[in-house]
Design a protein around this motif. Sequence first.
Motif, PDB file in Angstrom:
ATOM      1  N   GLN A  34       0.815  -1.217   0.000  1.00  0.00           N
ATOM      2  CA  GLN A  34       0.000   0.000   0.000  1.00  0.00           C
ATOM      3  C   GLN A  34       0.841   1.257   0.000  1.00  0.00           C
ATOM      4  OE1 GLN A  34      -1.635   1.296   3.729  1.00  0.00           O
ATOM      5  NE2 GLN A  34      -0.750  -0.455   4.809  1.00  0.00           N
ATOM      6  N   SER A  35       2.141   1.149   0.414  1.00  0.00           N
ATOM      7  CA  SER A  35       2.994   2.328   0.517  1.00  0.00           C
ATOM      8  C   SER A  35       4.450   1.905   0.430  1.00  0.00           C
ATOM      9  CB  SER A  35       2.731   3.051   1.848  1.00  0.00           C
ATOM     10  OG  SER A  35       2.976   2.177   2.940  1.00  0.00           O
ATOM     11  N   GLU A  36       5.354   2.890   0.388  1.00  0.00           N
ATOM     12  CA  GLU A  36       6.775   2.605   0.289  1.00  0.00           C
ATOM     13  C   GLU A  36       7.254   1.889   1.558  1.00  0.00           C
ATOM     14  OE1 GLU A  36       5.370   5.529   0.023  1.00  0.00           O
ATOM     15  OE2 GLU A  36       5.934   6.506  -1.866  1.00  0.00           O
ATOM     16  N   ARG A  78      -6.175   3.834   0.052  1.00  0.00           N
ATOM     17  CA  ARG A  78      -5.065   4.708  -0.330  1.00  0.00           C
ATOM     18  C   ARG A  78      -5.120   5.059  -1.814  1.00  0.00           C
ATOM     19  NH1 ARG A  78      -0.588   6.348   2.212  1.00  0.00           N
ATOM     20  NH2 ARG A  78      -1.088   5.002   3.979  1.00  0.00           N
ATOM     21  N   GLN A  82      -5.427   8.862  -3.581  1.00  0.00           N
ATOM     22  CA  GLN A  82      -4.491   9.348  -4.590  1.00  0.00           C
ATOM     23  C   GLN A  82      -5.113   9.424  -5.983  1.00  0.00           C
ATOM     24  OE1 GLN A  82      -0.894   7.006  -4.400  1.00  0.00           O
ATOM     25  NE2 GLN A  82      -0.668   7.281  -2.187  1.00  0.00           N
ATOM     26  N   MET A  93       4.173   0.043  -5.646  1.00  0.00           N
ATOM     27  CA  MET A  93       4.723  -0.206  -4.319  1.00  0.00           C
ATOM     28  C   MET A  93       5.451  -1.550  -4.259  1.00  0.00           C
ATOM     29  SD  MET A  93       4.201   2.545  -2.724  1.00  0.00           S
ATOM     30  CE  MET A  93       4.419   3.319  -4.345  1.00  0.00           C
ATOM     31  N   LYS A 273       3.434   3.675   9.176  1.00  0.00           N
ATOM     32  CA  LYS A 273       3.006   4.867   8.454  1.00  0.00           C
ATOM     33  C   LYS A 273       2.013   5.669   9.271  1.00  0.00           C
ATOM     34  CE  LYS A 273       3.716   5.815   4.647  1.00  0.00           C
ATOM     35  NZ  LYS A 273       4.716   6.696   4.038  1.00  0.00           N
TER      36      LYS A 273
END
Length: 472
Positions: A34-36, A78, A82, A93, A273
């Motif tokens: 879902q994210s870095e 997410r 965005q 990701m 996060k």
Amino acid sequence: MTLRLYDTATRAVRDFVPLHEGRVGVYVCGLTVQSEPHVGHVRSAVNFDVLRRWLLASGYAVDFIRNVTDIDDKILARSAEQDRHWYNLAYDMKRELDRAYDALHVLPPTYEPAATGHVPEMVELILLLVERGHAYAATDGSGDVYFDVRSWPSYGELTRQSVEDMEPAADADPRGKRDPRDFALWKGRKDSEPPTASWPSPWGRGRPGWHVECSAMAGKYLGDAFDIHGGGVDLRFPHHENEQAQSRAAGHGFASYWMHNAWITTSGEKMSKSLGNSLLVPAVLQRVRGIELRYYMVAAHYRSTVEFSFEALEEAASAFRRVEGFLARVPVASPGDEVAASLPERFTHALDDDLATPVAVGAIHDTVREGNRLLGEGDLAGARRAAGEVRAMLDVLGLDPADPHWTSGGAADDLTPVVDALVHGLLEQRAAARASKDFATADAIRDRIKAAGVEIDDTPDGPKWSIATDAR
């Protein structure tokens, strides 16, 4: 000594006995893309990479499966924030995650299944649970399917909880549940969700619940019963508890051993996060090399919480550079096929004792000190033997600086820290020689450094080095 591992299920260190002689099946829960990835994310991968490498060094063949969760509530939320397709976010990701793994020399798994590629296996598992009376379709028209925790008397055995003491499952609307602790196996599609995030099923279009994904993928690639299931300590409940319950309720033996690595924390809290205290891997690698970050993680026991700080990271990097400095002074051939045979007994006993990497790393530094002593006495043969042992131990931990991964640019490291480590190692040896009034050796080291095109300036704050102008 027999390999002994701490099993979360029994809360004891016990002898590791594989289900199949000579072959070990390992399943590790990978990340939800879902994210870095931050350094807390990749710790699990590094810890279980050490386990895999030690199993291989111990003579086992290893089937190592690490999944990717590429469809999930968080991914959908997410991607909506965005204003992009959920699968585009997950794909980007995943690429960031691959780069982080490569930077830390985490070996690629035997196979890396993605959840979206295994929906048929998940539906098949859910149908089996319904048939056996352990799952039911909600009657509220939602299209949801739930696992009936009351139907499985052993529910809670992994984390030693009773159903009455558990919080209600928060993965779906509770109106369609028989018990608030029942968890979702299948989630019916909502009008607010993109059509592409759903698949056909006997209960209508929808998507799998998180827990059933791993059970289905582990079963497909490792069979109904396998040796080790691993992941972060935060996955013990509800994720791993639910995995075990639904798999065994389906008649599968599932995992024989459960292993969990601890968190990396910042200010005493889990790095995440949501806390806003994450440290992304590329940013950290601006401060240290990938091999140094890996050393920092490996030097702590996998079940020990690590309180992250850049000061501690820099100290670890300096310690590793001292090891590199010794190896640079005593070049040796690659350990090759004799790595396991040349490992010191203290090192092998440490890793056999539930992967006691702090003791194993201590054995490396002890051998480096002995090698430096032998080198100072002029015993080059003894120093070479010590260097060979150091290389062999580092190789098992994925930290051999001569490994082609680190030397070929695969980890995208800048060469300056490497040169700095080598020069400082020589400077430390020169300082020791001067302190013992062995000025001939000190001068010889200085000349060797100068011959390599490096200028040394002895300042009140200690020696400083730079590349000589005519060497550029």
